[in-house]
Motif scaffolding. Structure first.
Motif, PDB file in Angstrom:
ATOM      1  N   GLU A  37       6.109  -6.680 -10.306  1.00 54.25           N
ATOM      2  CA  GLU A  37       6.190  -7.370 -11.596  1.00 54.25           C
ATOM      3  C   GLU A  37       4.838  -7.947 -11.995  1.00 54.25           C
ATOM      4  OE1 GLU A  37       8.215  -8.201 -14.298  1.00 54.25           O
ATOM      5  OE2 GLU A  37       9.124  -6.376 -13.522  1.00 54.25           O
ATOM      6  N   MET A  38       4.098  -8.461 -11.026  1.00 52.98           N
ATOM      7  CA  MET A  38       2.773  -9.002 -11.311  1.00 52.98           C
ATOM      8  C   MET A  38       1.821  -7.900 -11.771  1.00 52.98           C
ATOM      9  SD  MET A  38       2.494 -11.647  -8.105  1.00 52.98           S
ATOM     10  CE  MET A  38       0.926 -12.370  -8.617  1.00 52.98           C
ATOM     11  N   LEU A  39       1.929  -6.738 -11.150  1.00 52.61           N
ATOM     12  CA  LEU A  39       1.107  -5.606 -11.567  1.00 52.61           C
ATOM     13  C   LEU A  39       1.473  -5.152 -12.974  1.00 52.61           C
ATOM     14  CD1 LEU A  39       1.116  -3.605  -8.210  1.00 52.61           C
ATOM     15  CD2 LEU A  39      -0.825  -4.817  -9.213  1.00 52.61           C
ATOM     16  N   HIS A  40       2.764  -5.175 -13.283  1.00 50.25           N
ATOM     17  CA  HIS A  40       3.194  -4.843 -14.648  1.00 50.25           C
ATOM     18  C   HIS A  40       2.558  -5.799 -15.649  1.00 50.25           C
ATOM     19  CE1 HIS A  40       5.935  -1.632 -13.830  1.00 50.25           C
ATOM     20  NE2 HIS A  40       6.748  -2.363 -13.082  1.00 50.25           N
ATOM     21  N   HIS A  95       4.946   5.235 -10.446  1.00 51.25           N
ATOM     22  CA  HIS A  95       4.389   4.021 -11.055  1.00 51.25           C
ATOM     23  C   HIS A  95       3.293   4.374 -12.051  1.00 51.25           C
ATOM     24  CE1 HIS A  95       6.604   1.970  -7.932  1.00 51.25           C
ATOM     25  NE2 HIS A  95       5.892   2.543  -6.987  1.00 51.25           N
ATOM     26  N   ARG A  96       3.619   5.293 -12.943  1.00 59.89           N
ATOM     27  CA  ARG A  96       2.603   5.741 -13.892  1.00 59.89           C
ATOM     28  C   ARG A  96       2.116   4.610 -14.794  1.00 59.89           C
ATOM     29  NH1 ARG A  96       1.533  10.927 -13.827  1.00 59.89           N
ATOM     30  NH2 ARG A  96       2.979  12.391 -12.839  1.00 59.89           N
ATOM     31  N   GLU A  97       2.991   3.641 -15.046  1.00 57.34           N
ATOM     32  CA  GLU A  97       2.585   2.520 -15.901  1.00 57.34           C
ATOM     33  C   GLU A  97       1.530   1.645 -15.234  1.00 57.34           C
ATOM     34  OE1 GLU A  97       5.876   1.013 -13.274  1.00 57.34           O
ATOM     35  OE2 GLU A  97       5.363   2.869 -14.320  1.00 57.34           O
ATOM     36  N   ILE A 128       0.832  -1.204   0.000  1.00 56.88           N
ATOM     37  CA  ILE A 128       0.000   0.000   0.000  1.00 56.88           C
ATOM     38  C   ILE A 128       0.867   1.256   0.000  1.00 56.88           C
ATOM     39  CG2 ILE A 128      -1.516   1.377   1.488  1.00 56.88           C
ATOM     40  CD1 ILE A 128      -2.891  -1.305   2.266  1.00 56.88           C
ATOM     41  N   GLU A 129       1.866   1.278   0.871  1.00 54.38           N
ATOM     42  CA  GLU A 129       2.725   2.464   0.947  1.00 54.38           C
ATOM     43  C   GLU A 129       3.416   2.742  -0.381  1.00 54.38           C
ATOM     44  OE1 GLU A 129       5.716   3.804   4.260  1.00 54.38           O
ATOM     45  OE2 GLU A 129       6.788   2.552   2.824  1.00 54.38           O
ATOM     46  N   GLN A 130       3.973   1.696  -0.987  1.00 51.75           N
ATOM     47  CA  GLN A 130       4.673   1.888  -2.250  1.00 51.75           C
ATOM     48  C   GLN A 130       3.742   2.404  -3.350  1.00 51.75           C
ATOM     49  OE1 GLN A 130       8.101   1.606  -2.711  1.00 51.75           O
ATOM     50  NE2 GLN A 130       7.884   1.534  -0.480  1.00 51.75           N
ATOM     51  N   LEU A 131       2.532   1.882  -3.394  1.00 50.87           N
ATOM     52  CA  LEU A 131       1.606   2.262  -4.455  1.00 50.87           C
ATOM     53  C   LEU A 131       1.009   3.644  -4.257  1.00 50.87           C
ATOM     54  CD1 LEU A 131      -0.270  -1.126  -4.955  1.00 50.87           C
ATOM     55  CD2 LEU A 131       1.353  -0.061  -6.530  1.00 50.87           C
ATOM     56  N   HIS A 140      -3.771  -6.436 -19.850  1.00 54.01           N
ATOM     57  CA  HIS A 140      -5.174  -6.014 -19.738  1.00 54.01           C
ATOM     58  C   HIS A 140      -5.377  -4.509 -19.685  1.00 54.01           C
ATOM     59  CE1 HIS A 140      -6.415 -10.154 -19.041  1.00 54.01           C
ATOM     60  NE2 HIS A 140      -5.479 -10.258 -18.135  1.00 54.01           N
ATOM     61  N   GLY A 141      -4.292  -3.732 -19.557  1.00 59.15           N
ATOM     62  CA  GLY A 141      -4.443  -2.294 -19.421  1.00 59.15           C
ATOM     63  C   GLY A 141      -4.841  -1.620 -20.720  1.00 59.15           C
ATOM     64  N   ASN A 142      -5.152  -0.334 -20.616  1.00 60.85           N
ATOM     65  CA  ASN A 142      -5.528   0.434 -21.801  1.00 60.85           C
ATOM     66  C   ASN A 142      -4.323   0.558 -22.736  1.00 60.85           C
ATOM     67  OD1 ASN A 142      -8.125   0.920 -20.804  1.00 60.85           O
ATOM     68  ND2 ASN A 142      -7.389   2.676 -19.625  1.00 60.85           N
TER      69      ASN A 142
END
Length: 419
Positions: free
Chosen positions: A407-410, A207-209, A197-200, A416-418
């Motif tokens: 890495e999983m979020l990437h 973490h614009r990507e 949570i803190e990092q995000l 699936h991202g825009n």
């Protein structure tokens, strides 16, 4: 005077703590599948506590045994020629040291506060449930344009189950869902969730990507059990619900999900799944998140400890989920990123094949609901003891795990991202 009062409070708290005096821990290594099956028969014995799941592939597991069963258990190991070693002679001594460390950390935190410093972002102690909730409120106030806190419902004992939601949640983005501490005693799991949570949030602009996805994080999914493990019984695992016609309390929340759930007969078992799916408010609130964001959730991560596993469905049979190759890819990206930090290694694989069959798992339910990637991550433990991972190791674990989770979020953003 403040120091004296604090010491008195800790003395009273320790006096109420369940005593593990005389409990012993064996390191047990089944050398065949048949030996593993024999060992699993002890799971329903309330005097035997598997600190790690039995592996079908010859990995060692730590098993704690109450004094009244130790002779019988050791004779069983000898009779079946199962490799074993006594590694903890008295578990109470282990947790005495942990409680002393906790008291020293509380003194340190009080000194910090007296000097005008905040507890927030201190990852050298295990946070209480109230500390975690205060932090969520703090972030909502400070970063309300990025995130907000939502109460999803209430636990069996009436505690607010809160999630931090990061993103717009306007229905246009894929959703990632993290939850931690469904098993109460796994204290490193909520600390990992809080660090995530803190990092995000605090480093959002770095973490614009990742801003093409929305993220939901429940840092403590079993608040009643988590508080109980802090205040009364360190190794408490289950919820705190009352079981009819039994003096044994609680249900294993990670056996209470509807997909391939099985009726359990022993409420005293640590893996008791309840009398029906979703009897536990904690599990049903997780289900409600799936209901609410049904087709949007693309990644579900259940944070547990310990064992250093990246596990994926199915857990109820020796069958891999249809898109198991995608799970392997994501698991390898996670494990490689973690390994680069401190050299920590993870085993990646199907839960039933790597360990043994189990029923009513949350990640099986997630995959059944159609979530693209569903995983349980078993975080590192604490050396010889496992759940008593020293507070001094928190930073090491959460920082390396963050790299893997990022890495999983990437992956989700890429797939699936825009575009």
């Amino acid at each position: 005077m403040k120091v004296f009062i604090l010491c008195a409070i800790f003395s009273l708290a320790w006096a109420r703590q369940f005593s593990y005096e005389g409990y012993k821990v064996w390191l047990v290594t089944p050398r065949s599948e048949s030996q593993g099956i024999l060992l699993k028969q002890w799971e329903d014995n309330e005097s035997v506590d598997f600190w790690e799941s039995i592996s079908r592939k010859g990995k060692s597991s730590r098993i704690m045994v109450a004094p009244d069963t130790q002779i019988h258990f050791e004779n069983f190991l000898k009779e079946h020629n199962i490799l074993h070693e006594l590694i903890i002679e008295n578990v109470e001594r282990v947790f005495e040291r942990e409680r002393q460390e906790k008291a020293e950390n509380e003194m340190r935190l009080l000194r910090m506060e007296s000097q005008g410093q905040s507890r927030f972002s201190d990852f050298n102690h295990f946070w209480s449930f109230s500390e975690i909730n205060r932090y969520l409120t703090h972030l909502t106030i400070q970063y309300g344009d990025i995130c907000h806190t939502e109460t999803l419902g209430f636990s069996g004992e009436g505690r607010a189950m809160r999630a931090l939601k990061i993103g717009s949640f306007d229905g246009s983005k894929p959703v990632v869902f993290f939850e931690a501490a469904l098993h109460a005693r796994e204290w490193i799991a909520p600390m990992t969730a809080v660090y995530l949570i803190e990092q995000l949030v605090v480093n959002y602009n770095s973490h614009r990507e990742l801003q093409d996805i929305d993220i939901i994080i429940i840092p403590v999914t079993n608040p009643d059990g988590y508080e109980y493990s802090h205040q009364f019984q360190r190794l408490w695992r289950k919820t705190r619900s009352v079981n009819a016609n039994s003096t044994c309390i609680g249900v294993d929340g990670n056996r209470n999900f509807a997909h391939e759930w099985r009726l359990s007969t022993n409420p005293c078992s640590e893996t008791y799944g309840g009398v029906a799916p979703f009897t536990e408010r904690e599990a049903s609130i997780v289900r409600d998140v799936f209901d609410r964001y049904d087709n949007q959730i693309k990644l579900y991560v259940a944070l547990h400890s310990y064992g250093q596993y990246f596990l994926y469905p199915w857990g109820y049979d020796f069958v891999k989920v249809d898109n198991w190759e995608d799970h392997e890819i994501v698991g390898r990206r996670f494990a490689d990123a973690v390994h680069k930090v401190n050299g920590t290694s993870y085993t990646i694989g199907n839960a039933a094949i790597e360990l043994y069959i189990g029923f009513g798992y949350s990640d099986d339910y997630s995959a059944f609901r159609g979530v693209d990637i569903s995983t349980t991550i078993e975080l590192p433990g604490g050396g010889s003891y496992g759940f008593d991972i020293p507070a001094s190791r928190i930073q090491s674990v959460v920082k390396e795990t963050w790299m893997g989770l990022e890495e999983m979020l990437h992956y989700v953003a890429e797939v699936h991202g825009n575009k």
